[in-house]
Design a protein around this motif. Structure first.
Motif, short mmCIF file in Angstrom:
data_model
loop_
_atom_site.label_atom_id
_atom_site.label_comp_id
_atom_site.label_asym_id
_atom_site.label_seq_id
_atom_site.Cartn_x
_atom_site.Cartn_y
_atom_site.Cartn_z
N CYS A 1 35.10 26.75 -24.81
CA CYS A 1 34.23 27.27 -25.12
C CYS A 1 35.40 28.16 -23.24
O CYS A 1 36.22 27.11 -22.72
CB CYS A 1 33.59 27.25 -23.75
N ASP A 2 35.62 29.28 -23.49
CA ASP A 2 36.42 29.46 -21.40
C ASP A 2 35.64 30.84 -21.46
O ASP A 2 35.10 31.93 -21.65
CB ASP A 2 37.92 29.72 -22.23
N LYS A 3 36.22 31.78 -20.14
CA LYS A 3 35.57 33.15 -19.29
C LYS A 3 35.66 34.41 -20.61
O LYS A 3 35.08 35.02 -20.83
CB LYS A 3 35.72 33.54 -18.07
N ASP A 4 36.84 33.95 -21.48
CA ASP A 4 37.15 35.96 -22.31
C ASP A 4 36.02 35.23 -23.33
O ASP A 4 35.76 36.39 -23.48
CB ASP A 4 38.37 35.46 -23.39
N ARG A 5 35.50 34.19 -24.24
CA ARG A 5 34.50 33.82 -24.94
C ARG A 5 32.92 34.96 -24.55
O ARG A 5 32.65 35.20 -24.98
CB ARG A 5 34.74 32.97 -25.28
N VAL A 6 32.60 33.93 -22.60
CA VAL A 6 31.70 34.18 -22.60
C VAL A 6 31.70 35.97 -22.28
O VAL A 6 30.57 36.46 -22.29
CB VAL A 6 31.57 33.40 -21.01
N GLU A 7 32.74 36.54 -22.07
CA GLU A 7 33.14 37.74 -21.73
C GLU A 7 32.28 38.44 -22.17
O GLU A 7 31.63 39.63 -22.77
CB GLU A 7 34.17 38.19 -21.18
N ARG A 8 33.36 38.39 -23.83
CA ARG A 8 32.95 39.32 -25.17
C ARG A 8 31.64 39.16 -25.79
O ARG A 8 31.10 39.90 -26.14
CB ARG A 8 33.59 38.60 -26.29
N ALA A 9 30.76 37.43 -25.14
CA ALA A 9 29.48 37.21 -25.60
C ALA A 9 28.95 38.47 -24.90
O ALA A 9 27.83 39.39 -25.27
CB ALA A 9 28.87 36.08 -24.92
N LEU A 10 28.52 38.54 -23.10
CA LEU A 10 28.20 39.63 -22.82
C LEU A 10 28.00 41.10 -22.89
O LEU A 10 26.97 41.76 -23.13
CB LEU A 10 28.43 39.18 -20.98
N MET A 11 29.29 41.45 -24.03
CA MET A 11 29.51 42.89 -24.11
C MET A 11 28.31 42.98 -25.30
O MET A 11 28.19 44.43 -25.62
CB MET A 11 30.98 42.78 -24.58
N LEU A 12 28.33 41.56 -25.70
CA LEU A 12 27.28 42.35 -26.95
C LEU A 12 26.00 42.08 -26.57
O LEU A 12 25.38 42.76 -27.74
CB LEU A 12 27.19 40.59 -27.68
N ILE A 13 25.71 41.89 -25.52
CA ILE A 13 24.24 42.40 -25.16
C ILE A 13 23.75 44.08 -24.29
O ILE A 13 22.24 44.08 -24.62
CB ILE A 13 23.82 41.26 -24.34
N GLY A 14 24.57 44.90 -24.46
CA GLY A 14 24.47 45.97 -24.09
C GLY A 14 25.02 46.43 -23.13
O GLY A 14 24.58 46.03 -21.64
N LYS A 15 25.41 48.00 -22.73
CA LYS A 15 25.67 48.27 -21.39
C LYS A 15 24.13 48.78 -20.79
O LYS A 15 24.03 48.25 -19.23
CB LYS A 15 25.56 49.58 -21.29
N LYS A 16 22.97 48.61 -20.99
CA LYS A 16 21.66 48.60 -20.46
C LYS A 16 21.38 47.61 -19.99
O LYS A 16 21.16 47.73 -18.61
CB LYS A 16 20.85 49.19 -21.80
N CYS B 1 25.63 29.70 -18.49
CA CYS B 1 25.94 27.98 -18.62
C CYS B 1 26.12 28.36 -20.47
O CYS B 1 25.69 28.22 -21.28
CB CYS B 1 25.05 27.19 -18.61
N CYS B 2 27.65 27.95 -20.71
CA CYS B 2 28.18 27.30 -22.48
C CYS B 2 26.36 26.49 -23.20
O CYS B 2 26.17 24.92 -22.37
CB CYS B 2 29.20 26.60 -22.48
N HIS B 3 26.20 26.99 -23.89
CA HIS B 3 24.97 25.97 -24.55
C HIS B 3 25.19 25.02 -24.87
O HIS B 3 25.13 23.91 -24.73
CB HIS B 3 25.02 26.65 -25.87
N PHE B 4 26.82 24.54 -25.29
CA PHE B 4 27.11 23.31 -25.63
C PHE B 4 27.82 22.20 -24.76
O PHE B 4 27.79 20.62 -24.71
CB PHE B 4 28.44 23.52 -26.90
N CYS B 5 28.27 22.98 -23.45
CA CYS B 5 29.31 21.32 -23.24
C CYS B 5 28.60 21.85 -21.46
O CYS B 5 28.75 21.19 -20.08
CB CYS B 5 31.05 21.86 -22.99
N ASN B 6 27.71 23.19 -20.93
CA ASN B 6 27.07 23.18 -20.10
C ASN B 6 27.84 24.22 -19.00
O ASN B 6 27.41 23.92 -17.84
CB ASN B 6 26.68 22.10 -19.38
N LYS B 7 29.66 24.03 -18.77
CA LYS B 7 29.97 24.80 -17.51
C LYS B 7 29.47 25.95 -17.57
O LYS B 7 29.57 26.87 -18.28
CB LYS B 7 31.50 25.12 -18.36
N ALA B 8 29.43 26.15 -16.20
CA ALA B 8 28.61 27.73 -16.40
C ALA B 8 30.30 28.68 -15.52
O ALA B 8 31.26 27.85 -14.96
CB ALA B 8 28.26 27.25 -14.46
N TYR B 9 30.25 29.75 -15.76
CA TYR B 9 31.24 30.25 -15.28
C TYR B 9 30.60 32.08 -14.70
O TYR B 9 29.66 32.25 -15.34
CB TYR B 9 31.05 31.08 -16.91
N THR B 10 31.14 32.27 -13.51
CA THR B 10 30.50 33.11 -12.62
C THR B 10 30.87 34.38 -12.99
O THR B 10 33.09 34.67 -13.57
CB THR B 10 30.59 32.39 -11.53
#
Length: 295
Positions: A242-257, A272-281
Motif C-alpha cells: 500500500c501507499d498514498k497513491d493507491r489509497v487515493e485511487r481507492a478514494l476516487m472510486l467512491i464518487g464525487k458525491k 487505514c489500510c485493511h492489510f497493514c493498518n497503516k494510516a494515510y491522512t
C-alpha cells in the motif's frame, strides 16, 4: 526463536511426494501487532497466512497472486490472506478483537471463532478473469479446510498441518509455521501407506515448533523413512504494497458525491489500510483535488 521466517520445498519417495514447510513466527507476530489481534484472531490469521504463503510459491509466474479467504458465521467472521510466489504475504481478520473460551482440548477455538461458511481461493494469474475455487468450510481450523480444498477443488491428495503458539502472559506469537504434503498422481500404494502411517503418528505442528525445530526438521519428521531432496529455500515476509497513491485511487472510486460530503465536514480524513493498518491522512485541499479526478 533466533532464525528468521523461511520456507523449504522438497520432493520425497522418488519424487512421488512434494512437500513444503515453513516457519512464520515473525510475520505472524507482525500481523498481531499491526492489527492488535486477540489470541484467537492471531492464531487464525497466522495459520491462514502460513498456508497461503506456501500455496503462493506453487504458482508459476512472477506476477501471480493468490488470495485465500475464510468466511464464517462465528464471532471472528472471517480471515483473509494474499501472497505472491516470492514469499511475501499479508492478511487481516474481519473481527480482530474476538475473545472466546478454549475448545474441549484446551486450545484456542479457531473453528468456533470462524464457524460454518466457505473457503475461497482466488488465483490471479494475469488473465482476464482470475481462477476461483470454493468449498464449504470443513472445520474452520484452517489446516483441515485447506486439506479439504486441495482434495475436492484441485483433486490433489494433500495433508496440511498449521500451528500458531501464542504466549499466555504478553499474548505475543512465540512460534508459528506448518507444512503441506502432496501426493503426485503416480504415487504407488506403498508410498501412500507409509505416508499415512507417518501422518497418523505425527503429534502436532505446535509441539514441533515449541521444541525449536526448523522447517527442514519438520519435514524430516513428517517424511520419516523417505529419501528427501530439498530443492528450494525462500525467505518469508509480511509485506504490504500500500501507499498514498493507491489509497487515493481507492478514494476516487467512491464518487464525487461522497468525497464532497467529506469536504463539507471541514476536517482532514484518515484512511487505514485493511492489510497493514497503516494510516494515510488527506487534507481538505487533497480531497478537493481527488474529487476533481473522480468520475
Amino acid at each position: 526463536m533466533s532464525y528468521k521466517d523461511y520456507m523449504v520445498r522438497a520432493t520425497a519417495g522418488n519424487a512421488q511426494i512434494r512437500a513444503f514447510a515453513a516457519t512464520t513466527r515473525d510475520l505472524s507476530e507482525y500481523a498481531r501487532k499491526a492489527h492488535n489481534l486477540s489470541p484467537i484472531a492471531a492464531a487464525a490469521l497466522g495459520r491462514l497466512m502460513t498456508g497461503t504463503v506456501m500455496m503462493g510459491t506453487m504458482m508459476d509466474n512472477d506476477d501471480d497472486l493468490i488470495t485465500v479467504k475464510m468466511d464464517g458465521d462465528g464471532p471472528l467472521k472471517g480471515v483473509l490472506a494474499t501472497a505472491d510466489r516470492h514469499g511475501n504475504v499479508k492478511g487481516y481478520a474481519v473481527n480482530p478483537y474476538v475473545i472466546m473460551e478454549p475448545n474441549a482440548q484446551g486450545h484456542l477455538n479457531v473453528g468456533g471463532g470462524i464457524g460454518e461458511g466457505t473457503l475461497t481461493v482466488i488465483r490471479d494469474m494475469g488473465m482476464k478473469e482470475p481462477y476461483v475455487g470454493q468449498v464449504p468450510l470443513y472445520s474452520g481450523e484452517v489446516a483441515e479446510d485447506l486439506t479439504y480444498y486441495f482434495t475436492k477443488s484441485e483433486q490433489t491428495p494433500s495433508s496440511v498441518g498449521l500451528g500458531v503458539l501464542v504466549e499466555r502472559e504478553n499474548l505475543s506469537v512465540i512460534a508459528a509455521g506448518g507444512f503441506i504434503i502432496q501426493l503426485l498422481p503416480f504415487a504407488d500404494e506403498q508410498t501412500i501407506t507409509h505416508l499415512e502411517f507417518n501422518l497418523q503418528k505425527f503429534s502436532s505442528v505446535t509441539d514441533i515448533l515449541k521444541a525449536g525445530k526448523t522447517p527442514e526438521e519438520l519435514l524430516n519428521i513428517v517424511l520419516d523413512g523417505f529419501d528427501i531432496e530439498f530443492t528450494e529455500k525462500t525467505d518469508l515476509n509480511f509485506y504490504c504494497n500500500c501507499d498514498k497513491d493507491r489509497v487515493e485511487r481507492a478514494l476516487m472510486l467512491i464518487g464525487k458525491k461522497d468525497i464532497q460530503e467529506m469536504i463539507d465536514d471541514g476536517k482532514e480524513i484518515e484512511v487505514c489500510c485493511h492489510f497493514c493498518n497503516k494510516a494515510y491522512t488527506f487534507s481538505i485541499d487533497e480531497l478537493k483535488a481527488i474529487k476533481e479526478k473522480a468520475k
